[in-house]
Design an enzyme around this catalytic site. Structure first.
Site, PDB file in Angstrom:
ATOM      1  N   ASP A  49       0.620  -1.435  -0.190  1.00 14.48           N
ATOM      2  CA  ASP A  49       0.362   0.484  -0.614  1.00 14.48           C
ATOM      3  C   ASP A  49       0.700   1.386  -0.595  1.00 14.48           C
ATOM      4  O   ASP A  49       2.127   1.617   0.579  1.00 14.48           O
ATOM      5  CB  ASP A  49      -0.996  -0.165   1.600  1.00 14.48           C
TER       6      ASP A  49
ATOM      7  N   GLU B  38      -6.908   4.428  -5.416  1.00 18.92           N
ATOM      8  CA  GLU B  38      -7.897   4.599  -4.522  1.00 18.92           C
ATOM      9  C   GLU B  38      -8.493   5.387  -5.415  1.00 18.92           C
ATOM     10  O   GLU B  38      -7.676   6.672  -4.544  1.00 18.92           O
ATOM     11  CB  GLU B  38      -7.900   4.633  -2.940  1.00 18.92           C
TER      12      GLU B  38
ATOM     13  N   HIS C 164     -11.098  -2.468   4.157  1.00 18.34           N
ATOM     14  CA  HIS C 164     -11.234  -2.467   5.611  1.00 18.34           C
ATOM     15  C   HIS C 164     -12.089  -0.905   6.019  1.00 18.34           C
ATOM     16  O   HIS C 164     -11.194  -0.291   7.049  1.00 18.34           O
ATOM     17  CB  HIS C 164      -9.877  -2.147   6.254  1.00 18.34           C
ATOM     18  N   ASP C 165     -12.239   0.442   4.921  1.00 21.46           N
ATOM     19  CA  ASP C 165     -12.981   1.060   5.619  1.00 21.46           C
ATOM     20  C   ASP C 165     -14.408   0.764   5.289  1.00 21.46           C
ATOM     21  O   ASP C 165     -15.264   2.486   5.627  1.00 21.46           O
ATOM     22  CB  ASP C 165     -12.535   2.722   4.183  1.00 21.46           C
TER      23      ASP C 165
HETATM   24  C1  GLC Z   1      -7.896   5.647   2.980  1.00 23.68           C
HETATM   25  C2  GLC Z   1      -7.458   4.827   3.402  1.00 23.68           C
HETATM   26  C3  GLC Z   1      -8.105   4.410   4.849  1.00 23.68           C
HETATM   27  C4  GLC Z   1      -7.121   6.032   5.240  1.00 23.68           C
HETATM   28  C5  GLC Z   1      -7.306   7.343   3.949  1.00 23.68           C
HETATM   29  C6  GLC Z   1      -6.195   8.135   4.888  1.00 23.68           C
HETATM   30  O1  GLC Z   1      -8.646   5.697   2.428  1.00 23.68           O
HETATM   31  O2  GLC Z   1      -8.286   3.097   3.071  1.00 23.68           O
HETATM   32  O3  GLC Z   1      -8.220   3.750   5.434  1.00 23.68           O
HETATM   33  O4  GLC Z   1      -7.686   6.284   6.870  1.00 23.68           O
HETATM   34  O5  GLC Z   1      -6.781   6.289   3.169  1.00 23.68           O
HETATM   35  O6  GLC Z   1      -4.208   6.938   4.505  1.00 23.68           O
END
Ligand code: GLC
Length: 571
Positions: free
Chosen positions: A99, A258, A334-335
């Site tokens: 990641d 993302e 995970h979100d």
């Molecule tokens: C992304 C991740 C999330 C994190 C955020 C800040 O959205 O998926 O879990 O809190 O970025 O890095």
């Protein structure tokens, strides 16, 4: 379409390392825990494992606040453990995917510690610093994604710094070429270690607008969600093209970004032949309960109306990538809350719900992404007090709801529904204490239903969610339906009512049909074109053609040249 790449044919499994498996008794998962479960992942047909961040971190946002991009947090193990994981995974044909969190670092990162000391150090413009307004207030009214102002005052430097997320996650200044090069170097470090790809975090925020202006307030706090002011602004593609050229080009890896807010119409710049990434996560299908940004207390909760909208979103992304690009198919991460609650009302049987989503996951066109525990049908939790929650965004959203005037119990209901902790409770391995996750005290409580929904139970229980995942994964990987499932085009079969989602995949004269009833009513339909079909998988025992019971889903294979479907088709 030419040959498919390895990552288009495989299944990607997302591991949240802190909650996967603890081998030391610390109560937190670790890298050796992941290595010890590679055979389990192999048995699911996993070809790539995406690890959420395992780098050194103060863990304000569970690792998304990175203090060093090229090391491992001691709570997860050592660099040798990581190398062993990559090597052991490789022996099983599994690639490890890292990641990359490149919009921001931790405020404990050496770069920020130097930057904050003043305006003339070597890293002084590595972050986004601005003077206060004449009255001392923050430069703009932007609210960070986790709640509260997106600006924090730094006494030492006498300036504000910008943070899209928590104040402990200062945003990097991508305009500075040295910053970009340092980030590319870190990614190349991991490529040299042999990783098979990257998931790229929050990438739409890296390019800030030319001018920083107030936005129209979207809630009682007088602020506006930073997302609507800074996401996907002009010029971002120049940075991303450079990123691709300096890191990904010509490598046998995949990238998945993302990229919330990149719509289907812009996709050609982002993925595909000329795009910067191989795939991107966009969230239109998981954000259907949000009418305004992602403010939890303005969300609607589950309503049957989200189902027609869900179908529309999924069809839009299938169409957008029909000729160019490729999508990751996902319903959890995970979100997100667990999908058995997300897309179904509370009275739906969670086993049926989990299987119905699994059918979509494996039969839509794209690479299926499974989030740990999804293959078991793991469910949301519901804790009584905000103090029970670890997730930083739950605390911010709770505060916001209270500021908006919601009573404590109502504010808690939003937290219970949307907290990211729903997806972060420990993985359920066995029927033993703490589900076999740890011999110590788990960092988050294990879900109370673990004895039913765990690998040990589900490996032998007939009709379990796990056995369904294994079966679908096999179907997509090998055998007569696999080519259609991997390569086939997508044709929605409409006209079966709002709560039925149906589509056909077609390839070389073969056809796979998927039908999902999201509703609580039995539905009868004309099984046109299905007379010659063979059942491949079903959520309920003894399915019948032409009838879908509540929350029932089926998938069949047929010869599309023999019996043509005459439902209204939208291609
Ligand atoms: C992304 C991740 C999330 C994190 C955020 C800040 O959205 O998926 O879990 O809190 O970025 O890095």
């Amino acid at each position: 379409m030419g040959q498919l790449k390895w990552w288009q044919k495989t299944l990607v499994y997302q591991v949240y390392p802190k909650s996967f498996l603890d081998t030391t008794g610390s109560g937190q998962g670790d890298i050796p825990g992941i290595t010890s479960k590679l055979d389990y992942l192999g048995s699911l047909g996993v070809g790539a494992v995406w690890l959420t961040p395992v780098y050194p971190s103060p863990m304000v946002d569970n690792g998304y606040d990175i203090a060093d991009y090229t090391d491992i947090d001691p709570s997860y193990g050592t660099m040798e453990d990581m190398e062993e994981l990559i090597a052991e995974a490789g022996k099983r044909n599994i690639r490890i995917v890292m990641d990359l969190v490149y919009n921001h670092t931790s405020d404990r990162h050496a770069w920020f510690l130097e930057s904050r000391t003043g305006r003339d150090n070597g890293k002084s413009d590595w972050y986004i610093w601005r003077n206060a307004n004449p009255d001392g207030s923050a430069p703009t009214n932007w609210r960070s994604i986790f709640g509260g102002s997106a600006w924090t005052w730094c006494e030492e430097r006498q300036q504000y710094y910008l943070h899209t997320f928590a104040k402990e996650q200062p945003d990097l200044n991508w305009e500075n070429p040295e910053v970009r090069q340092a980030l590319y170097d870190a990614a190349n470090f991991w490529l040299e270690k042999g990783v098979g790809g990257f998931r790229i975090d929050a990438i739409v925020y890296i390019k800030k607008p030319q001018e920083f202006r107030d936005g129209p307030p979207d809630s009682a706090d007088g602020m506006v969600n930073i997302h609507s002011m800074t996401a996907n602004t002009n010029g971002i593609l120049d940075f991303l093209r450079e990123f691709r050229e300096k890191v990904f080009d010509g490598k046998d890896i995949f990238t998945v970004a993302e990229a919330n807010s990149v719509g289907p119409e812009e996709l050609h710049d982002w993925v595909g032949e000329l795009g910067v990434f191989d795939m991107l996560f966009e969230f239109s299908h998981t954000n259907l309960e949000f009418t305004n940004g992602e403010i939890w207390c303005q969300a609607t909760g589950y309503r049957p109306e989200i189902i027609p909208a869900l179908k529309k979103c999924l069809t839009a992304s299938q169409k957008a990538t029909a000729d160019n690009g490729w999508y990751p198919i996902f319903f959890e991460n995970h979100d997100q809350p667990r999908c058995v609650r997300h897309f179904f009302p509370d009275d739906a049987d969670p086993v049926h719900a989990a299987k119905a989503i699994a059918l979509l996951l494996f039969t839509l066109r794209g690479t299926p992404f499974v989030y740990e525990g999804q293959e078991l049908g793991m469910d949301n939790v519901s804790w009584g007090s905000i103090e029970d929650y670890n997730d930083i965004s739950s605390h911010g959203q709770y505060e916001l709801a209270r500021e908006e005037g919601y009573a404590e119990d109502v504010a808690m209901r939003f937290v219970q529904r949307y907290s990211r902790d729903n997806a972060r409770t420990p993985m359920q391995w066995t029927m033993e204490r703490h589900a076999g996750f740890t011999t110590g005290e788990p960092w988050l409580p294990v879900h109370e239903d673990y004895a039913t929904y765990c690998v040990e139970t589900e490996s032998v229980a007939e009709g379990s969610v796990l056995s369904f995942y294994r079966k679908l994964s096999r179907l997509r990987r090998s055998g007569k339906a696999s080519e259609v499932l991997q390569r086939g085009n997508y044709v929605e079969w409409t006209g079966l009512g709002d709560m039925i989602y149906a589509f056909r995949r077609q390839w070389a004269g073969k056809e796979v049909t998927t039908l999902v009833n999201f509703g609580s009513e039995e539905v009868h339909y004309e099984p046109q074109g299905m007379d010659q079909t063979e059942l491949l998988a079903a959520t309920h025992p003894m399915p019948a053609k032409g009838v879908l019971r509540p929350y029932e889903a089926v998938c069949c294979m047929g010869d599309c040249l023999a019996g043509r479907g005459k439902g209204v088709q939208k291609s």
